[in-house]
Every structure is written in structure tokens, then in C-alpha cells.
Design a protein around this motif. Structure first.
Motif, mmCIF file in Angstrom:
data_model
loop_
_atom_site.group_PDB
_atom_site.id
_atom_site.type_symbol
_atom_site.label_atom_id
_atom_site.label_comp_id
_atom_site.label_asym_id
_atom_site.label_seq_id
_atom_site.Cartn_x
_atom_site.Cartn_y
_atom_site.Cartn_z
ATOM 1 N N MET A 168 0.852 -1.210 0.000
ATOM 2 C CA MET A 168 0.000 0.000 0.000
ATOM 3 C C MET A 168 0.876 1.245 0.000
ATOM 4 O O MET A 168 1.785 1.362 0.807
ATOM 5 C CB MET A 168 -0.856 -0.001 1.260
ATOM 6 C CG MET A 168 -2.209 -0.615 1.015
ATOM 7 S SD MET A 168 -3.484 0.304 1.818
ATOM 8 C CE MET A 168 -3.878 -0.760 3.167
ATOM 9 N N ASN A 169 0.598 2.151 -0.890
ATOM 10 C CA ASN A 169 1.383 3.376 -0.885
ATOM 11 C C ASN A 169 0.676 4.474 -0.090
ATOM 12 O O ASN A 169 -0.421 4.288 0.434
ATOM 13 C CB ASN A 169 1.687 3.831 -2.317
ATOM 14 C CG ASN A 169 0.420 4.109 -3.087
ATOM 15 O OD1 ASN A 169 -0.646 4.216 -2.504
ATOM 16 N ND2 ASN A 169 0.529 4.224 -4.381
ATOM 17 N N PHE B 64 -3.900 7.506 2.525
ATOM 18 C CA PHE B 64 -4.524 8.813 2.719
ATOM 19 C C PHE B 64 -5.998 8.803 2.301
ATOM 20 O O PHE B 64 -6.866 9.270 3.042
ATOM 21 C CB PHE B 64 -3.766 9.887 1.925
ATOM 22 C CG PHE B 64 -4.446 11.219 1.958
ATOM 23 C CD1 PHE B 64 -4.399 12.002 3.103
ATOM 24 C CD2 PHE B 64 -5.171 11.679 0.870
ATOM 25 C CE1 PHE B 64 -5.045 13.217 3.157
ATOM 26 C CE2 PHE B 64 -5.830 12.892 0.912
ATOM 27 C CZ PHE B 64 -5.764 13.663 2.056
ATOM 28 N N ILE B 65 -6.282 8.251 1.134
ATOM 29 C CA ILE B 65 -7.663 8.249 0.641
ATOM 30 C C ILE B 65 -8.568 7.469 1.590
ATOM 31 O O ILE B 65 -9.661 7.923 1.959
ATOM 32 C CB ILE B 65 -7.746 7.647 -0.785
ATOM 33 C CG1 ILE B 65 -7.027 8.546 -1.771
ATOM 34 C CG2 ILE B 65 -9.205 7.468 -1.211
ATOM 35 C CD1 ILE B 65 -6.912 7.961 -3.156
ATOM 36 N N ASN B 66 -8.092 6.316 2.025
ATOM 37 C CA ASN B 66 -8.915 5.505 2.914
ATOM 38 C C ASN B 66 -9.125 6.174 4.266
ATOM 39 O O ASN B 66 -10.228 6.144 4.817
ATOM 40 C CB ASN B 66 -8.293 4.118 3.075
ATOM 41 C CG ASN B 66 -8.580 3.241 1.866
ATOM 42 O OD1 ASN B 66 -9.704 2.840 1.638
ATOM 43 N ND2 ASN B 66 -7.566 2.993 1.062
ATOM 44 N N THR C 136 -0.711 7.304 -0.986
ATOM 45 C CA THR C 136 -1.987 7.795 -1.508
ATOM 46 C C THR C 136 -3.145 6.906 -1.071
ATOM 47 O O THR C 136 -4.192 7.392 -0.643
ATOM 48 C CB THR C 136 -1.955 7.838 -3.051
ATOM 49 O OG1 THR C 136 -0.691 8.325 -3.466
ATOM 50 C CG2 THR C 136 -3.051 8.704 -3.592
ATOM 51 N N THR C 137 -2.930 5.610 -1.183
ATOM 52 C CA THR C 137 -3.978 4.659 -0.794
ATOM 53 C C THR C 137 -4.373 4.861 0.667
ATOM 54 O O THR C 137 -5.564 4.936 0.995
ATOM 55 C CB THR C 137 -3.455 3.216 -0.959
ATOM 56 O OG1 THR C 137 -2.763 3.122 -2.175
ATOM 57 C CG2 THR C 137 -4.590 2.236 -0.924
ATOM 58 N N PHE D 36 -9.045 9.402 4.822
ATOM 59 C CA PHE D 36 -9.929 10.544 4.590
ATOM 60 C C PHE D 36 -11.395 10.099 4.501
ATOM 61 O O PHE D 36 -12.282 10.701 5.106
ATOM 62 C CB PHE D 36 -9.505 11.261 3.303
ATOM 63 C CG PHE D 36 -10.297 12.486 2.982
ATOM 64 C CD1 PHE D 36 -10.322 13.566 3.862
ATOM 65 C CD2 PHE D 36 -11.016 12.579 1.801
ATOM 66 C CE1 PHE D 36 -11.047 14.703 3.566
ATOM 67 C CE2 PHE D 36 -11.752 13.718 1.501
ATOM 68 C CZ PHE D 36 -11.761 14.785 2.388
#
Lengths: 160, 178
Positions: A1-2, A7-9, A4-5, A11
Motif C-alpha cells: 500500500m502506498n 490517505f484516501i482511505n 496515496t492509498t 480521509f
């Protein structure tokens, strides 16, 4: 998991908690909509992902870069602009598709133009747009969108 | 009711195409065994990347859909004026509240209420191509630099486009149309 992944989750989770504290009923409704749209978009996503697999597995890089790569020049940009105008796929899925093209020799300009025309111009929805907003406004908006998509793509290609 | 029927027909159509592509993929893999690994790893990698963010994206879209009503958008957009109105149009348009065809009647209602044409063009364009969850997917696949630059350029050019169209269309043409 990077990053961005994560962060989006995070958020989405945060928004979900805040929403739940404010209005349980509405949040439940929102989750229902989310599940429904997830199920609805899933077949399309799998289709596009298989196409990406085939594209990356079968088409040699030099073919892609010849058509829509750096050396294809303005003609290549024009081709992707037209493709983006007429294709009707959800913009959500255009990003992995664009990324796979980029990995395989497409230029940044082409990719940016493709995403921009795909999202901004709707040939399928044009008749409805004409009916509701009038011929002149609908056609002007779509036509100018085509032009600015190309300008945006060229600037992105020049900067990045 | 009719809309639901169209939707279920669309899903059936998608599933049909899905099986068709699956069939083609299997045939391709069987006839080019040396390409098998490349096709499967590439497809799988993209699938994993997508599936890790998709539920979050859908939940955000669902939340915006429920918590920001279309009436509110019309109410707030009708109030502002000037460049602020254009920026506001872009912000309102970028909230994920449904497909583009939902925005057309909203735009028509706003025009009828006297909203500026440039503001409405900005609103429609933002609705079409700037969506907060979508931007996140764009970061995931194309990087934050690409996304940020495309976003900034899109905002700038959408404003310019709005102003150009406003110059080209006369107010009464709009009123005659709607």
C-alpha cells in the motif's frame, strides 16, 4: 500500500465518522449509494483492467509510442483528443488506462489530453445538453473544451 | 422506474462484455503462452491498485450525494456575483453529486434565476472534469504533480472559456432557449 492509498482511505473513514455523528440516517443512505455504485462500476473496471493487461502484454511499446508518443507529434495528440471525445467510459477508470498507456510509451501530453477530453466533452450527453441549454451554448462549450484540452496537454507536456 | 430498467439493462450489457473480454483474454493467453505472465501481472497490479481505493472513493461520493442537496447548490450559486461566483461555480461543480446530465437542468435553473453565463460554464465544466474523489484516483495512478498541474490549468482555462462564451452568447438568446 502506498501513501496515496492510505490517505484516501483515512480521509474517507474520517468523513464517514463525522457524517455518522451528524446524521445516522443520511449516512446509512450514503453507504447504500456507495455500495450500489461500487457494484455497478465493478464489471466496467474488470473489463478495462483486462484490456490493460492485454494491451501491455501484446502491443509492443514502440507501436504505442509511434502512434501517441513523443515522436507522434501533434497528429498523435489529435488522435487521442478524438478518442477521448467519443469514448464513453467513467473518468474514474480513465486514470489506470492512462497510466498504462504512459508506462508503454505514450507521451504526457497525449495522456493529459485524453483524460481532459474524456471528462469534459460528452458526445453521448450532447443531445440532452442541447435540449436543455440550447444549441449555441452546448456546442460552444464542447468545442472550446476540445481546444483547451489540447492546450492543457501541450502545457503539461512542456512543464513536466 | 424507467430509469431502473435502463440501469439493469446497462449492467447486463456490461457483464456480457465482461465475459466476452474474459473469453478473448483466455484465448490470447492459450495461444501466446509466453505472454501469459506479462498480461496477468500487469492486469493484476492495476486491479489491486484500483480495488484498494475504490470503496473509499465510492463512500466519499455517496456522502456528498446525500449531504449536499441540489437545492443547496442552486441556493448558494444564485447568491454570489463576480469572479467569486465563477470560483464558487467551480467549487460547487467539483463536489461529486452525480453524473453530468444531472447538472444540465441545474444549470438551466440557475440561468433562469439570472446567474452569469461564465459562472454556469465553469460550473458545468467543473462538474464534468473536476471531482474530488476522482482527483485522488488521479494522484494514485499518475502522481500528484501531474494531477495538480492538470487541475490548475483546467481551472484557469475553464474560467477563460466561460468568459469567451459569455461574450459570444447574448442574454436574450439564453432566455429564448430555456
Amino acid at each position: 500500500m502506498n501513501k496515496t492509498t492510505i490517505f484516501i482511505n483515512a480521509f474517507a473513514l474520517l468523513c464517514l465518522i463525522v457524517a455518522f455523528l451528524r446524521d445516522k440516517e443520511k449516512t446509512r443512505q450514503a453507504i447504500k449509494i456507495a455500495v450500489k455504485s461500487f457494484v455497478r462500476i465493478l464489471p466496467t473496471i474488470i473489463i478495462i483492467i483486462m484490456l490493460i493487461g492485454l494491451l501491455m502484454g501484446l502491443v509492443p511499446q514502440k507501436h504505442i509510442s509511434k502512434i501517441i508518443g513523443e515522436q507522434a507529434g501533434i497528429m498523435g495528440v489529435f488522435i487521442v483528443a478524438i478518442m477521448g471525445t467519443f469514448l464513453h467510459i467513467p473518468s474514474l477508470i480513465s486514470f489506470p488506462l492512462a497510466a498504462s498507456l504512459l508506462k508503454n510509451g505514450a507521451s504526457l501530453t497525449s495522456v493529459a489530453v485524453f483524460i481532459t477530453t474524456l471528462t469534459m466533452i460528452g458526445i453521448v450527453t450532447l443531445p440532452l445538453e442541447i435540449k436543455i441549454l440550447g444549441k449555441k451554448m452546448a456546442i460552444l462549450r464542447n468545442l472550446l473544451s476540445f481546444i483547451i484540452a489540447i492546450i492543457i496537454g501541450i502545457i503539461i507536456g512542456a512543464i513536466l | 422506474m424507467r430509469k431502473d430498467k435502463v440501469k439493469s439493462k446497462k449492467i447486463k450489457q456490461d457483464i456480457l462484455i465482461l465475459f466476452l473480454i474474459l473469453f478473448i483474454t483466455i484465448i490470447v493467453i492459450l495461444s501466446f503462452p509466453d505472454k501469459k505472465e506479462k498480461i496477468i501481472t500487469n492486469g493484476w497490479n492495476f486491479f489491486v491498485e484500483m480495488i484498494l481505493i475504490l470503496p473509499a472513493v465510492m463512500i466519499l461520493t455517496g456522502l456528498f450525494n446525500v449531504f449536499i442537496s441540489k437545492e443547496n447548490i442552486v441556493k448558494y450559486l444564485g447568491k454570489t456575483a463576480g469572479l467569486k461566483a465563477i470560483m464558487f461555480g467551480i467549487i460547487m461543480g467539483s463536489l461529486p453529486t452525480g453524473p453530468l446530465y444531472v447538472a444540465f437542468p441545474l444549470a438551466a435553473a440557475l440561468l433562469k434565476k439570472g446567474a452569469r453565463i461564465s459562472c454556469i460554464i465553469a460550473f458545468l465544466s467543473a462538474w464534468a472534469c473536476i471531482k474530488i474523489p476522482q482527483e485522488m484516483v488521479e494522484i494514485q495512478f499518475l502522481g500528484i504533480k501531474f494531477m495538480a498541474l492538470r487541475l490548475i490549468l483546467t481551472i484557469i482555462f475553464v474560467i477563460i472559456m466561460g468568459l469567451i462564451i459569455e461574450k459570444l452568447i447574448e442574454r436574450r438568446e439564453i432566455n429564448a432557449n430555456i
